[in-house]
Design a protein around this motif. Structure first.
Motif, PDB file in Angstrom:
ATOM      1  N   SER A 158       0.878  -1.163   0.086  1.00 48.53           N
ATOM      2  CA  SER A 158      -0.212   0.129   0.239  1.00 48.53           C
ATOM      3  C   SER A 158       0.884   1.316  -0.115  1.00 48.53           C
ATOM      4  O   SER A 158       1.841   1.349   0.898  1.00 48.53           O
ATOM      5  N   HIS A 189      -1.460  -0.127  -5.189  1.00 50.89           N
ATOM      6  CA  HIS A 189      -2.336  -0.239  -3.964  1.00 50.89           C
ATOM      7  C   HIS A 189      -2.333   1.329  -3.342  1.00 50.89           C
ATOM      8  O   HIS A 189      -1.408   1.491  -2.748  1.00 50.89           O
ATOM      9  N   SER A 201      -4.147   3.758  -0.980  1.00 49.64           N
ATOM     10  CA  SER A 201      -5.065   4.009  -0.218  1.00 49.64           C
ATOM     11  C   SER A 201      -5.796   5.108  -0.203  1.00 49.64           C
ATOM     12  O   SER A 201      -5.482   6.270  -0.481  1.00 49.64           O
ATOM     13  N   THR A 252      -7.509  -0.338  -3.998  1.00 47.82           N
ATOM     14  CA  THR A 252      -7.642   0.604  -2.814  1.00 47.82           C
ATOM     15  C   THR A 252      -8.283   0.043  -1.549  1.00 47.82           C
ATOM     16  O   THR A 252      -9.038  -0.947  -1.943  1.00 47.82           O
TER      17      THR A 252
END
Ligand code: SF4
Length: 437
Positions: free
Chosen positions: A239, A264, A266, A305
């Motif tokens: 992330s 990814h 967030s 996400t």
């Protein structure tokens, strides 16, 4: 040839000390469990499934939500039922957030190790079971196995961001990066044992290096160093904070052949007012810019996400803003979480706490959307070239993290094959035809 009969085997098993380990929560926790397990094997303990009777049970807990807390407790209790004489150990975030006294006040829990202490579990158990451990160690002492092709690599711990809903900075503390030289050594060793893909993981990966002496290293430098190690065929990033994606960063990543085009980022909310209350350090405009840059430098990358629904005060309008932002971005996958109150956080004291009914309803809406999008993205790859790293049962992942099965039964697990995605097998699996074997 040595023939070992059943009785001998049973006697042998009685001598060894069996340990069952269960991990909850994030990839960082999973990495830490792998290390604990490896050190236990090396010390001569026998690792057994959590569902079997063991001498020691370790639950590497999570405390990110109330549900995680509950699961941690349930697992500790289940362990005691499996073997009432076993030593039950709680480790990790649940111990940090609740405190050792509270955790061990539960009569079914014998010992508690915080995140900072859990690397000491092996030394503690060695001491405790010294009379039963063979000096030669257990039969299976290998940390690495050729059956494994992908590995999570923990590069940092802790977080300084203090999002208003999150207990992690309290449970894990401030940023602590693992020195680059140490990571290079670890990856070199893992690659020489057959690992091909390395997933860089941290509690706040984008902060990698910020705590190390200035100018020494950062995430870019680390990626460059690791990608140059012989045997490293793929690097996948965990992330990322949207703010780390600048034009320089996106261009740099696109020039690393091993880098997987799977990002990814967030999000947590698609509403700027909610992001502000969450104390996130970006708004939707900045987020959309990051996605645009990634799409400019990579050909249709997989963007995934996390979103929290039902944050305190989240109005219908704010939720609708999230829905339309998700549609606008067009994610490959969205992990949806219901907001969970955590004592001691700013969000816990905010007015407008929503009912579980509202949270569940909003979660349902987003889950339906994400399921459709996930399929649409995978289907959009049909007929396109793909590189697949095979893991087991002729199944593996493309660089975009699409799971595929090889139509040719001779595909070798652990190998990387090039070919075409030919269709969909089921909800979670696509079919793949290699060009040559
Ligand atoms: S960035 Fe925010 S949500 Fe993520 S670990 Fe840090 S404080 Fe928690």
């Amino acid at each position: 040839m040595i023939i070992v009969n059943r009785k001998d085997k049973e006697n042998e098993r009685e001598k060894v000390v069996t340990v069952a380990l269960h991990t909850l929560g994030c990839k960082v926790n999973a990495c830490e469990s792998e290390k604990i397990e490896a050190s236990l094997k090396e010390a001569g303990f026998l690792i057994v499934p959590f569902s079997s009777s063991a001498d020691v049970y370790i639950v590497n807990t999570c405390s990110v939500t109330n549900i995680a807390d509950r699961k941690s407790r349930q697992l500790l209790h289940r362990a005691k039922k499996l073997n009432p004489d076993a030593l039950i150990i709680a480790a990790g975030c649940y111990v940090n957030t609740r405190g050792r006294e509270e955790v061990t006040a539960d009569p079914l829990v014998d010992l508690a190790f915080s995140n900072e202490e859990k690397t000491g579990i092996c030394a503690f158990l060695k001491e405790r079971f010294s009379n039963r451990l063979s000096s030669e160690g257990a039969a299976d002492t290998s940390l690495f196995s050729l059956e494994h092709t992908r590995v999570f690599l923990k590069v940092q711990d802790g977080c300084d961001m203090f999002c208003s809903y999150c207990v992690i900075p309290y449970a894990r503390g401030r940023i602590k990066s693992i020195p680059e030289a140490e990571l290079i050594r670890e990856v070199t060793s893992l690659a020489s044992h057959g690992y091909r893909e390395f997933i860089l993981t941290g509690i706040h990966l984008s902060s990698y290096g910020k705590d190390l002496p200035e100018g020494k290293t950062d995430l870019m430098t680390l990626i460059r160093s690791l990608s140059g190690i012989s045997g490293v065929r793929r690097l996948r990033l965990g992330s990322l904070e949207p703010g780390i994606i600048t034009e320089d960063f996106a261009r740099f990543l696109s020039e690393i052949p091993a880098l997987c085009p799977h990002f990814h980022l967030s999000l947590q909310s698609g509403s700027d007012s909610v992001l502000k209350r969450m104390n996130r350090k970006y708004d939707t405009k900045r987020y959309a810019e990051s996605v645009k840059l990634l799409r400019q430098y990579f050909d249709d990358p997989a963007i995934t996400t996390d979103v929290i629904v039902g944050f305190p005060g989240e109005s219908d309008t704010e939720f609708e803003e999230t829905v339309s932002f998700l549609k606008r971005i067009g994610f490959y996958e969205t992990h949806v979480f219901q907001y969970s109150r955590r004592a001691g956080t700013a969000a816990d004291r905010m007015p407008g706490q929503l009912s579980s009914g509202v949270k569940a309803e909003r979660e349902k809406v987003l889950l339906r959307m994400t399921e459709e999008r996930r399929k649409a993205y995978a289907d959009s790859r049909i007929g396109k070239d793909a590189e697949v790293l095979f893991e087991e049962n002729n199944e593996g992942y493309t660089k975009e993290y699409i799971r595929v099965r090889c139509m040719n039964p001779d595909a070798v697990n652990g190998s990387i094959l090039y070919g075409t995605i030919t269709g969909r097998e089921n909800n979670r699996l696509m079919s793949f035809e290699p060009r040559q074997l």
